[in-house]
Design a protein around this motif. Structure first.
Motif, PDB file in Angstrom:
ATOM      1  N   PRO A 156      10.282 -18.680  13.092  1.00  0.00           N
ATOM      2  CA  PRO A 156       9.290 -19.042  12.068  1.00  0.00           C
ATOM      3  C   PRO A 156       9.436 -18.230  10.798  1.00  0.00           C
ATOM      4  O   PRO A 156       9.148 -18.720   9.700  1.00  0.00           O
ATOM      5  CB  PRO A 156       7.951 -18.757  12.760  1.00  0.00           C
ATOM      6  N   SER A 157       9.886 -16.973  10.951  1.00  0.00           N
ATOM      7  CA  SER A 157      10.083 -16.149   9.764  1.00  0.00           C
ATOM      8  C   SER A 157      11.136 -16.767   8.849  1.00  0.00           C
ATOM      9  O   SER A 157      10.917 -16.921   7.637  1.00  0.00           O
ATOM     10  CB  SER A 157      10.504 -14.739  10.194  1.00  0.00           C
ATOM     11  N   GLU A 180      10.442  -8.889   2.455  1.00  0.00           N
ATOM     12  CA  GLU A 180       9.000  -8.964   2.718  1.00  0.00           C
ATOM     13  C   GLU A 180       8.630 -10.294   3.361  1.00  0.00           C
ATOM     14  O   GLU A 180       7.826 -10.337   4.294  1.00  0.00           O
ATOM     15  CB  GLU A 180       8.221  -8.777   1.411  1.00  0.00           C
ATOM     16  N   GLU A 181       9.207 -11.387   2.864  1.00  0.00           N
ATOM     17  CA  GLU A 181       8.915 -12.718   3.417  1.00  0.00           C
ATOM     18  C   GLU A 181       9.322 -12.792   4.883  1.00  0.00           C
ATOM     19  O   GLU A 181       8.576 -13.305   5.736  1.00  0.00           O
ATOM     20  CB  GLU A 181       9.653 -13.778   2.610  1.00  0.00           C
ATOM     21  N   ARG A 196       0.551 -12.255   4.088  1.00  0.00           N
ATOM     22  CA  ARG A 196       1.209 -12.643   2.841  1.00  0.00           C
ATOM     23  C   ARG A 196       0.295 -12.418   1.648  1.00  0.00           C
ATOM     24  O   ARG A 196       0.745 -11.968   0.579  1.00  0.00           O
ATOM     25  CB  ARG A 196       1.631 -14.110   2.921  1.00  0.00           C
ATOM     26  N   ALA A 197      -0.999 -12.737   1.816  1.00  0.00           N
ATOM     27  CA  ALA A 197      -1.955 -12.509   0.727  1.00  0.00           C
ATOM     28  C   ALA A 197      -2.090 -11.026   0.417  1.00  0.00           C
ATOM     29  O   ALA A 197      -2.276 -10.633  -0.738  1.00  0.00           O
ATOM     30  CB  ALA A 197      -3.312 -13.114   1.101  1.00  0.00           C
ATOM     31  N   LYS A 198      -1.985 -10.199   1.449  1.00  0.00           N
ATOM     32  CA  LYS A 198      -2.062  -8.747   1.248  1.00  0.00           C
ATOM     33  C   LYS A 198      -0.865  -8.228   0.453  1.00  0.00           C
ATOM     34  O   LYS A 198      -0.988  -7.254  -0.302  1.00  0.00           O
ATOM     35  CB  LYS A 198      -2.120  -8.036   2.607  1.00  0.00           C
ATOM     36  N   ARG A 199       0.299  -8.870   0.653  1.00  0.00           N
ATOM     37  CA  ARG A 199       1.520  -8.379   0.024  1.00  0.00           C
ATOM     38  C   ARG A 199       1.797  -9.001  -1.344  1.00  0.00           C
ATOM     39  O   ARG A 199       2.584  -8.468  -2.120  1.00  0.00           O
ATOM     40  CB  ARG A 199       2.730  -8.652   0.937  1.00  0.00           C
ATOM     41  N   LEU A 200       1.182 -10.146  -1.636  1.00  0.00           N
ATOM     42  CA  LEU A 200       1.428 -10.806  -2.917  1.00  0.00           C
ATOM     43  C   LEU A 200       0.915  -9.969  -4.080  1.00  0.00           C
ATOM     44  O   LEU A 200      -0.160  -9.363  -4.006  1.00  0.00           O
ATOM     45  CB  LEU A 200       0.762 -12.182  -2.949  1.00  0.00           C
TER      46      LEU A 200
END
Length: 429
Positions: A223-224, A117-118, A102-106
């Motif tokens: 979980p997604s 994406e989420e 998530r940090a890579k995609r933010l």
């Protein structure tokens, strides 16, 4: 200017998530054990592992039966150690991968991802985590159902029949023994290693220890969807200023509701996965029915058995398993025990996220406390270093002056040296 590392925050979230999962697992494990048995009891009956009368009619009936038949409260914690290890590892790896991905995609100045994406980030994190924890999950499921199988009237040689005569224990080589009896290891006192080896010898590596992994890939939607719904609810219910710390009550409610919705949508696949994990490795129920038909119809039955065997040789996918259960047992069978599962999902995930936030805050406070202590230690060390250096300088100066004084005494005598130092009067004064 170099970008800040994303690994440390990921490890922090992973550690706090694992701690939160351990707490919630300890508090909700009896309900989890009951839910597992409700999911698989139809499959165990079909495989001949338990008798028809050994199942449960619901959550309350399951709690009462387990307490009465299996030794009281301790029966509700069968397999707890393995499940704690699996849950902690699963949670640690999921939060590690999820936070990292998530940090890579933010993007800059955007606190959340787009919908697709989420979902993809959550699914990818779940797939990576389950790859490592599926064998342990199989062990947990086996140990949670071991007491049910071992206490079954079909497993008990002294159980009377309808005519009053006791059922004889069937030998592993007996042609009339249940197909699961020679192969299924149901001893509840097996260690973790013994259970791993038993599953491996029964079903092999991929079809045994990693049985249900393909189902887990589909269930990564759980979980997604959960974390996607959490982000949606957080945007709706929490102001942007409190995004990082929404508060304990809001965190619990958002997490619990998100998990309930995700579990409701994916529950049929959970049923299919649980059944794959406990089903007989050779498709015993189908083989029994074809053998019976073969005894009645002679050669025609032999052809039927051959066709059935060929059909069972092709492994089922999770989708075909769900379809087969719906066709043969009805759609209701896909929702066996859903009430207990939703109850467990509500409290388990709510407590997990609440505990995670508390542990996350404690770890940060501990980090700053250690940093402050190290900083104070560094200042103290520098101050002590200055004092030590000054003392060494004073000692060196002292030895130098003593050396000069001794040299003057040797050259000019003691009285003249003292007079030069002003300690005594000069001669003639």
């Amino acid at each position: 200017m170099s970008k800040p590392s994303k690994l440390l925050p990921s490890l922090l979230h992973a550690s706090s998530g694992a701690g939160g999962t351990i707490i919630s697992t300890l508090l909700t494990y009896p309900l989890d054990l009951v839910n597992t048995r409700l999911k698989v009891q139809r499959q165990l009956r079909a495989d001949g592992a338990i008798a028809e009368e050994d199942g449960y009619n619901g959550i309350v009936d399951a709690f009462e039966a387990i307490y009465e038949r299996e030794g009281g409260l301790k029966a509700f914690f069968a397999g707890l150690g393995a499940d704690l290890g699996k849950s902690a590892a699963d949670s640690f790896l999921f939060f590690l991968f999820y936070t990292w991905f998530r940090a890579k995609r933010l993007r800059v100045n955007e606190p959340y991802l787009k919908v697709l994406e989420e979902l993809l980030v959550g699914a990818a994190a779940g797939a990576c985590a389950k790859l490592f924890t599926t064998p342990v999950s199989n062990v947990v499921t086996r140990r949670q159902t071991a007491n049910l199988i071992s206490s079954s009237s079909r497993s008990n040689p002294s159980t009377p029949t309808s005519e009053g005569s006791p059922i004889r224990p069937l030998s592993p080589t007996s042609p009339t023994s249940p197909p699961s009896s020679p192969s299924r290891v149901s001893q509840p006192d097996l260690s973790f290693t013994d259970t791993i080896l038993a599953i491996y010898h029964e079903r092999g590596l991929l079809n045994g220890l990693w049985a249900g992994y393909s189902a887990s890939l589909v269930l990564t939607l759980n979980p997604s969807m959960t974390f996607f719904l959490q982000q949606i609810l957080k945007r709706v219910l929490v102001s942007k200023e409190k995004w990082e710390e929404p508060g304990g009550a809001i965190t619990f409610v958002i997490a619990a509701l998100s998990k309930v919705v995700a579990t409701s949508l994916t529950y049929p696949f959970q049923i299919a996965k649980a059944r794959v994990m406990v089903s007989s490795p050779s498709g015993s129920s189908s083989r029994r029915s074809s053998e019976t038909e073969g005894n009645r119809d002679g050669e025609k039955g032999g052809v039927t058995r051959a066709k059935e065997k060929t059909k069972k040789a092709v492994p089922e996918t999770i989708f075909s398993t769900v379809r087969r259960i719906a066709q043969t047992e009805g759609v209701k069978a896909l929702y066996d025990g859903i009430g207990g599962e939703l109850l467990k999902a509500f409290f388990n995930h709510g407590l997990t996220m609440l505990s995670k936030d508390i542990i996350h805050g404690l770890i940060i406070q501990l980090y700053f406390a250690v940093v402050a202590a190290l900083k104070d230690y560094k200042l103290l060390r520098e101050k002590m270093g200055k004092r030590v250096r000054k003392t060494r300088s004073d000692v060196a100066r002292y030895y130098m002056l003593m050396g000069l004084a001794a040299q003057m005494v040797r050259q000019r005598g003691l009285r003249q040296t003292l007079a030069m130092a002003g300690l005594v009067g000069k001669k003639g004064e």
